[in-house]
Design a protein around this motif. Structure first.
Motif, PDB file in Angstrom:
ATOM      1  N   LEU A 128       0.531  -9.161  -0.799  1.00  0.00           N
ATOM      2  CA  LEU A 128       1.003  -8.277  -1.871  1.00  0.00           C
ATOM      3  C   LEU A 128       2.323  -8.798  -2.434  1.00  0.00           C
ATOM      4  O   LEU A 128       2.502  -8.888  -3.645  1.00  0.00           O
ATOM      5  CB  LEU A 128       1.172  -6.846  -1.348  1.00  0.00           C
ATOM      6  CG  LEU A 128       1.815  -5.847  -2.315  1.00  0.00           C
ATOM      7  CD1 LEU A 128       0.989  -5.698  -3.588  1.00  0.00           C
ATOM      8  CD2 LEU A 128       2.018  -4.497  -1.644  1.00  0.00           C
ATOM      9  N   PHE A 129       3.244  -9.178  -1.530  1.00  0.00           N
ATOM     10  CA  PHE A 129       4.538  -9.711  -1.952  1.00  0.00           C
ATOM     11  C   PHE A 129       4.343 -10.934  -2.839  1.00  0.00           C
ATOM     12  O   PHE A 129       4.936 -11.039  -3.897  1.00  0.00           O
ATOM     13  CB  PHE A 129       5.387 -10.061  -0.721  1.00  0.00           C
ATOM     14  CG  PHE A 129       6.643 -10.807  -1.064  1.00  0.00           C
ATOM     15  CD1 PHE A 129       7.779 -10.142  -1.458  1.00  0.00           C
ATOM     16  CD2 PHE A 129       6.681 -12.196  -1.006  1.00  0.00           C
ATOM     17  CE1 PHE A 129       8.940 -10.841  -1.787  1.00  0.00           C
ATOM     18  CE2 PHE A 129       7.829 -12.903  -1.331  1.00  0.00           C
ATOM     19  CZ  PHE A 129       8.961 -12.213  -1.726  1.00  0.00           C
ATOM     20  N   SER A 177      13.879  -5.613  -8.927  1.00  0.00           N
ATOM     21  CA  SER A 177      12.624  -5.663  -9.685  1.00  0.00           C
ATOM     22  C   SER A 177      11.438  -5.920  -8.761  1.00  0.00           C
ATOM     23  O   SER A 177      10.402  -5.271  -8.875  1.00  0.00           O
ATOM     24  CB  SER A 177      12.666  -6.775 -10.738  1.00  0.00           C
ATOM     25  OG  SER A 177      13.653  -6.526 -11.685  1.00  0.00           O
ATOM     26  N   LEU A 178      11.624  -6.850  -7.851  1.00  0.00           N
ATOM     27  CA  LEU A 178      10.552  -7.195  -6.914  1.00  0.00           C
ATOM     28  C   LEU A 178      10.168  -5.988  -6.056  1.00  0.00           C
ATOM     29  O   LEU A 178       8.989  -5.662  -5.925  1.00  0.00           O
ATOM     30  CB  LEU A 178      11.008  -8.360  -6.033  1.00  0.00           C
ATOM     31  CG  LEU A 178       9.991  -8.903  -5.036  1.00  0.00           C
ATOM     32  CD1 LEU A 178       8.789  -9.486  -5.756  1.00  0.00           C
ATOM     33  CD2 LEU A 178      10.633  -9.969  -4.162  1.00  0.00           C
ATOM     34  N   LYS A 183       6.463  -1.590  -4.636  1.00  0.00           N
ATOM     35  CA  LYS A 183       6.210  -0.148  -4.432  1.00  0.00           C
ATOM     36  C   LYS A 183       5.159   0.353  -5.417  1.00  0.00           C
ATOM     37  O   LYS A 183       4.268   1.117  -5.053  1.00  0.00           O
ATOM     38  CB  LYS A 183       7.498   0.639  -4.585  1.00  0.00           C
ATOM     39  CG  LYS A 183       8.421   0.496  -3.389  1.00  0.00           C
ATOM     40  CD  LYS A 183       9.695   1.300  -3.566  1.00  0.00           C
ATOM     41  CE  LYS A 183      10.602   1.147  -2.366  1.00  0.00           C
ATOM     42  NZ  LYS A 183      11.883   1.829  -2.527  1.00  0.00           N
ATOM     43  N   ALA A 184       5.243  -0.077  -6.672  1.00  0.00           N
ATOM     44  CA  ALA A 184       4.270   0.344  -7.686  1.00  0.00           C
ATOM     45  C   ALA A 184       2.867  -0.149  -7.322  1.00  0.00           C
ATOM     46  O   ALA A 184       1.892   0.585  -7.470  1.00  0.00           O
ATOM     47  CB  ALA A 184       4.673  -0.184  -9.061  1.00  0.00           C
ATOM     48  N   ASN A 185       2.756  -1.361  -6.811  1.00  0.00           N
ATOM     49  CA  ASN A 185       1.461  -1.907  -6.410  1.00  0.00           C
ATOM     50  C   ASN A 185       0.893  -1.176  -5.208  1.00  0.00           C
ATOM     51  O   ASN A 185      -0.310  -0.986  -5.113  1.00  0.00           O
ATOM     52  CB  ASN A 185       1.568  -3.400  -6.095  1.00  0.00           C
ATOM     53  CG  ASN A 185       1.268  -4.242  -7.318  1.00  0.00           C
ATOM     54  OD1 ASN A 185       0.122  -4.387  -7.688  1.00  0.00           O
ATOM     55  ND2 ASN A 185       2.307  -4.762  -7.947  1.00  0.00           N
ATOM     56  N   LYS A 186       1.741  -0.754  -4.266  1.00  0.00           N
ATOM     57  CA  LYS A 186       1.260  -0.020  -3.087  1.00  0.00           C
ATOM     58  C   LYS A 186       0.699   1.334  -3.499  1.00  0.00           C
ATOM     59  O   LYS A 186      -0.292   1.786  -2.945  1.00  0.00           O
ATOM     60  CB  LYS A 186       2.398   0.188  -2.078  1.00  0.00           C
ATOM     61  CG  LYS A 186       2.639  -1.026  -1.221  1.00  0.00           C
ATOM     62  CD  LYS A 186       3.647  -0.716  -0.150  1.00  0.00           C
ATOM     63  CE  LYS A 186       3.817  -1.925   0.765  1.00  0.00           C
ATOM     64  NZ  LYS A 186       4.785  -1.690   1.809  1.00  0.00           N
ATOM     65  N   ILE A 187       1.332   1.965  -4.492  1.00  0.00           N
ATOM     66  CA  ILE A 187       0.863   3.264  -4.977  1.00  0.00           C
ATOM     67  C   ILE A 187      -0.504   3.107  -5.643  1.00  0.00           C
ATOM     68  O   ILE A 187      -1.379   3.935  -5.471  1.00  0.00           O
ATOM     69  CB  ILE A 187       1.893   3.898  -5.950  1.00  0.00           C
ATOM     70  CG1 ILE A 187       3.150   4.276  -5.158  1.00  0.00           C
ATOM     71  CG2 ILE A 187       1.311   5.096  -6.660  1.00  0.00           C
ATOM     72  CD1 ILE A 187       4.328   4.653  -6.017  1.00  0.00           C
TER      73      ILE A 187
END
Length: 189
Positions: A128-129, A177-178, A183-187
């Motif tokens: 994900l990172f 930003s990263l 966090k947005a991708n995990k949601i």
């Protein structure tokens, strides 16, 4: 109750039998992740190659002479072994006492498999990172990459041709930003 042998036992069989197809598959699937982890933790490409080779040799010896049976996926298992080997190497280089010997590294117990599961979840987080990292601007990627190499920030600033103050501010903005994008991708998942 007998433990169920994982289908990845084929990797151990391939190592013991010197099966080049299986060994190439191990290198293809695992060496890059180990290299990234060791580079991230202040090691060189040569360090990563050495640690990976040593880890494979340990697994080979355990499989050949001690009948190691794999009850978890191979990849997180070899990552765990190499991670522990590298942490011990760092301690040796710092002239600190080494906490584990080779037999301790390969003591197969429930904690090893819990660690393997943990590493598998870490691997998912790493993916994900990396996915999010690729979406950053080129300058942010460059600053974060250089900063993660463990060199003094003054040296990084000099290498990138910027002031120390600019580097600190920009690095902070890029990391913010990263983190926000992760966090947005995990949601979303």
């Amino acid at each position: 109750m007998a433990k169920k042998i994982h289908s990845d036992q084929r990797y151990l069989i391939g190592l013991v039998n010197n099966d080049t197809v299986v060994i190439n598959e191990i290198y293809k699937n695992c060496s890059g992740k180990i290299k990234s982890w060791i580079n991230f933790n202040n090691g060189s490409d040569d360090d990563a190659a050495d640690i990976f080779q040593e880890g494979l040799m340990d697994v080979y010896r355990q499989a050949k002479y001690k009948s190691l049976e794999l009850t978890c996926p191979f990849e997180p298992f070899i990552l765990l072994i190499c991670k522990r080997k590298w942490l011990n190497e760092i301690k040796k280089r710092a002239i600190l006492p080494v906490t584990n010997n080779e037999d301790d590294l390969l003591h197969i117990g429930e904690d090893t498999f819990a660690n393997a599961d943990y590493l598998e979840s870490q691997e998912q987080q790493s993916q994900l990172f990396l996915k999010v990292f690729e979406k950053l601007g080129e300058r942010c990627k460059e600053i974060i990459t250089w900063s993660m190499r463990g060199e003094a920030q003054e040296k990084v600033a000099e290498t990138l041709g910027v002031t120390y103050g600019y580097l600190r501010k920009k690095k902070s903005e890029c990391m913010a930003s990263l983190i926000m994008m992760v966090k947005a991708n995990k949601i979303e998942e």
